[in-house]
Design a protein around this motif. Structure first.
Motif, mmCIF file in Angstrom:
data_model
loop_
_atom_site.group_PDB
_atom_site.id
_atom_site.type_symbol
_atom_site.label_atom_id
_atom_site.label_comp_id
_atom_site.label_asym_id
_atom_site.label_seq_id
_atom_site.Cartn_x
_atom_site.Cartn_y
_atom_site.Cartn_z
ATOM 1 N N GLY A 189 0.814 -1.204 0.000
ATOM 2 C CA GLY A 189 0.000 0.000 0.000
ATOM 3 C C GLY A 189 0.850 1.257 0.000
ATOM 4 O O GLY A 189 2.067 1.193 0.116
ATOM 5 N N VAL A 190 0.177 2.378 -0.131
ATOM 6 C CA VAL A 190 0.822 3.689 -0.038
ATOM 7 C C VAL A 190 0.142 4.414 1.111
ATOM 8 O O VAL A 190 -1.070 4.644 1.069
ATOM 9 C CB VAL A 190 0.656 4.500 -1.344
ATOM 10 N N HIS A 191 0.903 4.724 2.137
ATOM 11 C CA HIS A 191 0.337 5.451 3.280
ATOM 12 C C HIS A 191 0.515 6.939 3.039
ATOM 13 O O HIS A 191 1.594 7.391 2.702
ATOM 14 C CB HIS A 191 1.003 5.033 4.599
ATOM 15 N N HIS A 192 -0.569 7.684 3.195
ATOM 16 C CA HIS A 192 -0.549 9.129 2.982
ATOM 17 C C HIS A 192 -0.362 9.888 4.293
ATOM 18 O O HIS A 192 -0.362 11.111 4.299
ATOM 19 C CB HIS A 192 -1.839 9.577 2.291
ATOM 20 N N GLY A 193 -0.207 9.155 5.375
ATOM 21 C CA GLY A 193 0.085 9.767 6.660
ATOM 22 C C GLY A 193 -1.067 9.746 7.642
ATOM 23 O O GLY A 193 -2.202 9.444 7.301
ATOM 24 N N TYR A 194 -0.700 10.063 8.862
ATOM 25 C CA TYR A 194 -1.655 10.281 9.945
ATOM 26 C C TYR A 194 -1.723 11.781 10.170
ATOM 27 O O TYR A 194 -0.706 12.473 10.046
ATOM 28 C CB TYR A 194 -1.183 9.592 11.227
ATOM 29 N N PHE A 195 -2.881 12.256 10.480
ATOM 30 C CA PHE A 195 -3.098 13.678 10.713
ATOM 31 C C PHE A 195 -3.581 13.818 12.144
ATOM 32 O O PHE A 195 -4.649 13.321 12.505
ATOM 33 C CB PHE A 195 -4.094 14.234 9.683
ATOM 34 N N LEU A 196 -2.735 14.465 12.972
ATOM 35 C CA LEU A 196 -2.936 14.526 14.415
ATOM 36 C C LEU A 196 -3.466 15.895 14.825
ATOM 37 O O LEU A 196 -3.298 16.877 14.097
ATOM 38 C CB LEU A 196 -1.612 14.238 15.116
ATOM 39 N N PRO A 197 -4.055 15.977 16.001
ATOM 40 C CA PRO A 197 -4.609 17.248 16.460
ATOM 41 C C PRO A 197 -3.556 18.349 16.529
ATOM 42 O O PRO A 197 -2.440 18.125 16.991
ATOM 43 C CB PRO A 197 -5.133 16.931 17.864
ATOM 44 N N ALA A 198 -3.932 19.530 16.058
ATOM 45 C CA ALA A 198 -3.069 20.707 16.166
ATOM 46 C C ALA A 198 -3.850 21.828 16.834
ATOM 47 O O ALA A 198 -3.411 22.393 17.821
ATOM 48 C CB ALA A 198 -2.564 21.142 14.802
ATOM 49 N N GLU A 199 -5.012 22.132 16.284
ATOM 50 C CA GLU A 199 -5.917 23.120 16.872
ATOM 51 C C GLU A 199 -7.317 22.521 16.838
ATOM 52 O O GLU A 199 -7.595 21.629 16.055
ATOM 53 C CB GLU A 199 -5.892 24.415 16.066
ATOM 54 N N GLY A 200 -8.183 23.035 17.650
ATOM 55 C CA GLY A 200 -9.543 22.500 17.688
ATOM 56 C C GLY A 200 -9.605 21.260 18.566
ATOM 57 O O GLY A 200 -8.893 21.151 19.560
ATOM 58 N N ALA A 201 -10.439 20.312 18.165
ATOM 59 C CA ALA A 201 -10.628 19.088 18.958
ATOM 60 C C ALA A 201 -9.295 18.366 19.148
ATOM 61 O O ALA A 201 -8.565 18.144 18.191
ATOM 62 C CB ALA A 201 -11.629 18.171 18.278
ATOM 63 N N SER A 202 -8.994 18.019 20.378
ATOM 64 C CA SER A 202 -7.710 17.364 20.661
ATOM 65 C C SER A 202 -7.824 15.845 20.671
ATOM 66 O O SER A 202 -6.840 15.165 20.922
ATOM 67 C CB SER A 202 -7.167 17.839 22.006
ATOM 68 N N ASP A 203 -9.001 15.328 20.390
ATOM 69 C CA ASP A 203 -9.196 13.878 20.448
ATOM 70 C C ASP A 203 -9.510 13.270 19.085
ATOM 71 O O ASP A 203 -9.953 12.142 18.990
ATOM 72 C CB ASP A 203 -10.284 13.515 21.450
ATOM 73 N N ARG A 204 -9.239 13.999 18.006
ATOM 74 C CA ARG A 204 -9.517 13.517 16.647
ATOM 75 C C ARG A 204 -8.211 13.328 15.880
ATOM 76 O O ARG A 204 -7.323 14.172 15.947
ATOM 77 C CB ARG A 204 -10.387 14.507 15.883
ATOM 78 N N ALA A 205 -8.124 12.227 15.155
ATOM 79 C CA ALA A 205 -6.985 11.974 14.270
ATOM 80 C C ALA A 205 -7.526 11.256 13.037
ATOM 81 O O ALA A 205 -8.590 10.630 13.095
ATOM 82 C CB ALA A 205 -5.928 11.132 14.970
ATOM 83 N N GLU A 206 -6.795 11.360 11.952
ATOM 84 C CA GLU A 206 -7.197 10.748 10.688
ATOM 85 C C GLU A 206 -5.992 10.041 10.080
ATOM 86 O O GLU A 206 -4.856 10.449 10.300
ATOM 87 C CB GLU A 206 -7.679 11.806 9.685
ATOM 88 N N ALA A 207 -6.265 9.013 9.308
ATOM 89 C CA ALA A 207 -5.222 8.337 8.542
ATOM 90 C C ALA A 207 -5.780 8.050 7.160
ATOM 91 O O ALA A 207 -6.973 7.761 7.015
ATOM 92 C CB ALA A 207 -4.799 7.038 9.210
#
Length: 103
Positions: free
Chosen positions: A34-52
């Motif tokens: 596969g090709v992983h496009h990364g994890y996107f971690l909290p920076a501003e706003g909700a601190s409990d949301r992340a995306e991959a």
């Protein structure tokens, strides 16, 4: 191409464990085609949301990768990071088809 988008609710107190978990899964996706496009971690706003986001050439290729879950020792070890730390409270997968600028 099929892209898997994973929406995470994480424990903000366990962000370091989540980062370890994420690094392992990025490595495993790449190792298994596969090709992983990364994890996107909290920076501003909700601190409990992340995306991959990660992609495979087809749903069939993704399904071959999924056959290793719960069986391959590296996959089990990566899941153990999540399970032992409690860094992931909940997650949901969505499969999407990318529309790219050159496509």
């Amino acid at each position: 191409m099929i892209t898997c988008v994973v929406h995470y609710t994480i424990d903000p107190a366990q962000i370091e464990a989540f980062e370890r978990f994420a690094r392992e899964w990025m490595r495993l996706v790449a190792k298994h085609g596969g090709v992983h496009h990364g994890y996107f971690l909290p920076a501003e706003g909700a601190s409990d949301r992340a995306e991959a986001l990660f992609s495979f050439e087809s749903l069939a290729a993704y399904e071959r990768y999924r056959t290793l879950f719960g069986q391959d020792p590296e996959f089990i070890a990566a899941d153990d990071i999540r399970n032992e730390s409690g860094c992931v409270l909940r997650y949901e997968r969505t499969f999407m088809r990318p529309l790219l600028p050159n496509g």
